[in-house]
Write a protein that holds these residues in place. Structure first.
Motif, PDB file in Angstrom:
ATOM      1  N   GLY A 107       0.786  -1.242   0.000  1.00 42.59           N
ATOM      2  CA  GLY A 107       0.000   0.000   0.000  1.00 42.59           C
ATOM      3  C   GLY A 107       0.814   1.286   0.000  1.00 42.59           C
ATOM      4  O   GLY A 107       0.261   2.373  -0.150  1.00 42.59           O
ATOM      5  N   GLY A 108       2.138   1.202   0.153  1.00 42.75           N
ATOM      6  CA  GLY A 108       2.973   2.413   0.193  1.00 42.75           C
ATOM      7  C   GLY A 108       2.877   3.192  -1.112  1.00 42.75           C
ATOM      8  O   GLY A 108       2.521   2.627  -2.149  1.00 42.75           O
ATOM      9  N   SER A 109       3.218   4.487  -1.084  1.00 46.35           N
ATOM     10  CA  SER A 109       2.975   5.314  -2.281  1.00 46.35           C
ATOM     11  C   SER A 109       3.828   4.854  -3.464  1.00 46.35           C
ATOM     12  O   SER A 109       3.321   4.689  -4.566  1.00 46.35           O
ATOM     13  N   VAL A 110       5.120   4.596  -3.247  1.00 48.06           N
ATOM     14  CA  VAL A 110       5.938   4.098  -4.359  1.00 48.06           C
ATOM     15  C   VAL A 110       5.662   2.611  -4.580  1.00 48.06           C
ATOM     16  O   VAL A 110       5.591   2.142  -5.716  1.00 48.06           O
ATOM     17  N   MET A 111       5.476   1.864  -3.488  1.00 48.76           N
ATOM     18  CA  MET A 111       5.260   0.413  -3.593  1.00 48.76           C
ATOM     19  C   MET A 111       4.068   0.083  -4.497  1.00 48.76           C
ATOM     20  O   MET A 111       4.160  -0.767  -5.379  1.00 48.76           O
ATOM     21  N   HIS A 112       2.935   0.768  -4.294  1.00 44.34           N
ATOM     22  CA  HIS A 112       1.765   0.392  -5.108  1.00 44.34           C
ATOM     23  C   HIS A 112       1.952   0.803  -6.569  1.00 44.34           C
ATOM     24  O   HIS A 112       1.487   0.122  -7.482  1.00 44.34           O
ATOM     25  N   ASN A 113       2.678   1.890  -6.781  1.00 41.80           N
ATOM     26  CA  ASN A 113       2.961   2.307  -8.162  1.00 41.80           C
ATOM     27  C   ASN A 113       3.909   1.320  -8.854  1.00 41.80           C
ATOM     28  O   ASN A 113       3.747   1.013 -10.036  1.00 41.80           O
ATOM     29  N   LEU A 114       4.892   0.810  -8.101  1.00 37.47           N
ATOM     30  CA  LEU A 114       5.814  -0.175  -8.656  1.00 37.47           C
ATOM     31  C   LEU A 114       5.054  -1.479  -8.962  1.00 37.47           C
ATOM     32  O   LEU A 114       5.252  -2.106 -10.004  1.00 37.47           O
ATOM     33  N   ALA A 115       4.139  -1.861  -8.059  1.00 41.51           N
ATOM     34  CA  ALA A 115       3.327  -3.069  -8.276  1.00 41.51           C
ATOM     35  C   ALA A 115       2.500  -2.939  -9.559  1.00 41.51           C
ATOM     36  O   ALA A 115       2.440  -3.862 -10.377  1.00 41.51           O
ATOM     37  N   ILE A 116       1.884  -1.770  -9.750  1.00 41.78           N
ATOM     38  CA  ILE A 116       1.065  -1.529 -10.957  1.00 41.78           C
ATOM     39  C   ILE A 116       1.945  -1.600 -12.209  1.00 41.78           C
ATOM     40  O   ILE A 116       1.587  -2.226 -13.210  1.00 41.78           O
ATOM     41  N   GLU A 117       3.120  -0.968 -12.145  1.00 44.73           N
ATOM     42  CA  GLU A 117       4.015  -0.949 -13.306  1.00 44.73           C
ATOM     43  C   GLU A 117       4.460  -2.370 -13.684  1.00 44.73           C
ATOM     44  O   GLU A 117       4.457  -2.740 -14.860  1.00 44.73           O
ATOM     45  N   LEU A 118       4.798  -3.197 -12.686  1.00 43.54           N
ATOM     46  CA  LEU A 118       5.220  -4.575 -12.985  1.00 43.54           C
ATOM     47  C   LEU A 118       4.047  -5.385 -13.543  1.00 43.54           C
ATOM     48  O   LEU A 118       4.208  -6.193 -14.457  1.00 43.54           O
ATOM     49  N   HIS A 119       2.853  -5.137 -12.997  1.00 45.97           N
ATOM     50  CA  HIS A 119       1.643  -5.799 -13.512  1.00 45.97           C
ATOM     51  C   HIS A 119       1.435  -5.438 -14.989  1.00 45.97           C
ATOM     52  O   HIS A 119       1.165  -6.310 -15.818  1.00 45.97           O
ATOM     53  N   LEU A 120       1.601  -4.160 -15.314  1.00 48.87           N
ATOM     54  CA  LEU A 120       1.415  -3.711 -16.704  1.00 48.87           C
ATOM     55  C   LEU A 120       2.489  -4.298 -17.625  1.00 48.87           C
ATOM     56  O   LEU A 120       2.284  -4.428 -18.833  1.00 48.87           O
ATOM     57  N   LYS A 121       3.649  -4.637 -17.046  1.00 48.45           N
ATOM     58  CA  LYS A 121       4.722  -5.257 -17.842  1.00 48.45           C
ATOM     59  C   LYS A 121       4.477  -6.757 -18.043  1.00 48.45           C
ATOM     60  O   LYS A 121       5.283  -7.435 -18.669  1.00 48.45           O
ATOM     61  N   GLY A 122       3.408  -7.277 -17.431  1.00 50.55           N
ATOM     62  CA  GLY A 122       3.087  -8.698 -17.612  1.00 50.55           C
ATOM     63  C   GLY A 122       3.556  -9.604 -16.486  1.00 50.55           C
ATOM     64  O   GLY A 122       3.458 -10.820 -16.581  1.00 50.55           O
ATOM     65  N   PHE A 123       4.076  -9.022 -15.394  1.00 56.21           N
ATOM     66  CA  PHE A 123       4.474  -9.836 -14.244  1.00 56.21           C
ATOM     67  C   PHE A 123       3.220 -10.307 -13.499  1.00 56.21           C
ATOM     68  O   PHE A 123       2.180  -9.650 -13.552  1.00 56.21           O
ATOM     69  N   ILE A 124       3.322 -11.430 -12.788  1.00 56.88           N
ATOM     70  CA  ILE A 124       2.258 -11.831 -11.862  1.00 56.88           C
ATOM     71  C   ILE A 124       2.604 -11.199 -10.513  1.00 56.88           C
ATOM     72  O   ILE A 124       3.662 -11.477  -9.935  1.00 56.88           O
ATOM     73  N   VAL A 125       1.727 -10.332 -10.036  1.00 58.75           N
ATOM     74  CA  VAL A 125       2.010  -9.546  -8.828  1.00 58.75           C
ATOM     75  C   VAL A 125       1.002  -9.882  -7.737  1.00 58.75           C
ATOM     76  O   VAL A 125      -0.209  -9.875  -7.968  1.00 58.75           O
ATOM     77  N   THR A 126       1.516 -10.180  -6.533  1.00 60.07           N
ATOM     78  CA  THR A 126       0.648 -10.328  -5.357  1.00 60.07           C
ATOM     79  C   THR A 126       1.183  -9.399  -4.276  1.00 60.07           C
ATOM     80  O   THR A 126       2.303  -8.889  -4.382  1.00 60.07           O
ATOM     81  N   GLY A 127       0.370  -9.205  -3.224  1.00 62.59           N
ATOM     82  CA  GLY A 127       0.835  -8.309  -2.168  1.00 62.59           C
ATOM     83  C   GLY A 127       0.016  -8.442  -0.906  1.00 62.59           C
ATOM     84  O   GLY A 127      -1.075  -9.014  -0.904  1.00 62.59           O
ATOM     85  N   SER A 128       0.570  -7.897   0.187  1.00 56.60           N
ATOM     86  CA  SER A 128      -0.125  -7.860   1.475  1.00 56.60           C
ATOM     87  C   SER A 128       0.168  -6.528   2.146  1.00 56.60           C
ATOM     88  O   SER A 128       1.164  -5.871   1.836  1.00 56.60           O
ATOM     89  N   ASP A 129      -0.713  -6.167   3.078  1.00 58.45           N
ATOM     90  CA  ASP A 129      -0.459  -4.984   3.917  1.00 58.45           C
ATOM     91  C   ASP A 129      -1.412  -5.041   5.099  1.00 58.45           C
ATOM     92  O   ASP A 129      -2.462  -5.679   5.028  1.00 58.45           O
ATOM     93  N   ASP A 130      -1.042  -4.343   6.196  1.00 59.59           N
ATOM     94  CA  ASP A 130      -1.960  -4.340   7.342  1.00 59.59           C
ATOM     95  C   ASP A 130      -2.893  -3.132   7.324  1.00 59.59           C
ATOM     96  O   ASP A 130      -3.864  -3.077   8.070  1.00 59.59           O
ATOM     97  N   GLU A 131      -2.594  -2.148   6.458  1.00 61.73           N
ATOM     98  CA  GLU A 131      -3.535  -1.033   6.251  1.00 61.73           C
ATOM     99  C   GLU A 131      -3.221  -0.396   4.910  1.00 61.73           C
ATOM    100  O   GLU A 131      -2.067  -0.199   4.555  1.00 61.73           O
TER     101      GLU A 131
END
Length: 454
Positions: A10-34
């Motif tokens: 959920g971090g500001s850079v973390m979620h943007n990096l997750a989206i970018e890798l997803h758009l590149k075709g990576f399989i992305v999963t994640g967790s957060d407590d808030e």
């Protein structure tokens, strides 16, 4: 198939990096407590929002290529423990960005203030001139869908690099991991009191960055900053050293116009001497990247600023309402001064929220001395519950007035009273500046601006 898991997605850079890798075709999963907005909506848009908050070691499986560990996870995170147990490669996001850009020219924009704006200026100029580049920036910028871009074919990456530690298991400043060829340092003003308890320990981080530059590298720095001047002028064999200062300009009818040698007068949409320095710094970086002055000045005319940096919430013939992310002392001062310089004939009502660990700390408060001097009406708001939440010593109205060295300072601890006070003022030939990295106790700032301007 690349499969990556984010701990603290959920971090500001973390979620943007997750989206970018997803758009590149990576399989992305994640967790957060808030996960807060806007991260939650943006992750949901790409089906990346974890269905349940919390940590789930069973998500860490041997088919993962890597785990990316965010700042807000703790050292004893159960998913991290599982990744270590299975021998899965764990990166912090700075390490992962470096991993993805080892074969590119790397530019890092650092400094206590101005780094988001300078990075945004450089990206704006490169995009305007149709250059192919990757980037990482700490705010949403107009014209860019995401805060991170990683593509195979771009020869260059521009990174906003902060001095804060990398992850719960790595106290190195983030910017060291990027191993830049070109580093810009925009200024050093002590912040992050909870991480760097002394001024010396804070300055040291920037010295490490400057000393890490490779042969044929370059350091670009604000020469008006005494501490930085010492770091910038230090002899480093085979490293080019380029100082910059306020760009020549004039103000006419509340508009700022750059004065240039070859391109004549260039009107710009941003203002304030801090932004005139930011433009000079961005220009030096762009020049190193092969952008001509003509290309630079043509592009910078249309730069509107990074989000929440002197953002215009509303305007009429005689009143402007601005929102700014400023919270550290140097930023509060620079933003307040900028508005007074740009609109000398208007009354300036400036309101700062003390919201961060540093700003609410009795030992640090004196750093705000005279920082609201340029305001005609100076206001400070803080929520006493935030002090309790951060386990800090309570503050009185007198503590705040003494720290800011201003007897007529208005101090509010109740957001409804603050809002009522602002609505009670006569709004004509006046500007309102709202400075905070928080929310002023959830005041609807857009509605407040609309009512004041009505």
């Amino acid at each position: 198939m690349h499969k990556i898991h984010f701990i603290s997605i959920g971090g500001s850079v973390m979620h943007n990096l997750a989206i970018e890798l997803h758009l590149k075709g990576f399989i992305v999963t994640g967790s957060d407590d808030e996960i807060y907005e806007p991260s939650s909506s943006r992750l949901a848009q790409y089906d990346l929002l974890p269905p349940v908050t919390g940590w789930f070691p069973e998500k860490i499986t041997t088919d993962l290529e890597a785990v990316i560990l965010g700042m807000h996870a703790r050292q004893d995170n159960p998913e991290l423990a599982k990744a270590k147990e299975l021998g899965i490669k764990v990166y912090s996001y700075p390490e992962y960005i470096f991993e993805q850009s080892q074969n590119k020219q790397r530019v890092v924009i650092a400094g206590s203030h101005g780094k988001t704006t300078i990075t945004s200026m450089v990206l704006h100029v490169l995009k305007y001139n149709k250059r192919n580049f990757n980037y990482l920036v700490g705010a949403q910028i107009e014209g860019f869908d995401n805060m991170v871009k990683l593509s195979e074919n771009a020869p260059l990456i521009v990174i906003e690099g902060d001095e804060y530690f990398t992850s719960p298991i790595d106290p190195t400043p983030k910017f060291i991991h990027y191993q830049p060829h070109i580093a810009l340092i925009s200024g050093i003003a002590w912040d992050h009191f909870n991480v760097f308890p002394t001024w010396e320990s804070y300055v040291k981080q920037f010295e490490l960055l400057a000393d890490s530059l490779p042969k044929a590298g370059a350091i670009i720095f604000d020469e008006t900053d005494d501490m930085l001047d010492v770091i910038g002028q230090k002899e480093r064999p085979d490293v080019a050293s380029t100082p910059y200062t306020v760009h020549p300009h004039r103000i006419e009818d509340n508009k700022t116009i750059l004065i240039t040698a070859e391109q004549g007068e260039v009107p710009v949409l941003v203002f304030g001497s801090h932004n005139m320095k930011n433009i000079s710094g961005a220009r030096e970086v762009c020049e190193r990247l092969g952008v001509t002055d003509e290309q630079f000045y043509n592009a910078i005319r249309t730069f509107k600023g990074a989000s929440k940096r002197l953002e215009l919430l509303g305007t009429n013939d005689t009143v402007n309402v601005y929102r700014d992310f400023a919270h550290a002392p140097s930023k509060v001062e620079a933003t307040t001064n900028a508005l007074k310089e740009q609109f000398p004939d208007r009354t300036l009502v400036a309101c700062a929220e003390l919201h961060t660990f540093s700003s609410l700390n009795k030992g640090f408060l004196s750093q705000y001395r005279r920082k609201l001097k340029a305001a005609d009406v100076a206001i400070v708001y803080f929520n006493p519950l935030t002090l309790e939440h951060k386990r800090l010593e309570s503050l009185s109205e007198d503590d705040i007035k003494t720290a800011f060295k201003r007897d007529d300072l208005k101090v509010f601890t109740n957001s409804a009273e603050l809002e009522a006070f602002l609505r009670s003022l006569t709004w004509k030939d006046a500007n309102l500046l709202l400075m905070s990295s928080g929310t002023f106790g959830d005041i609807d700032l857009k509605k407040l601006a609309a009512d004041i301007l009505a």
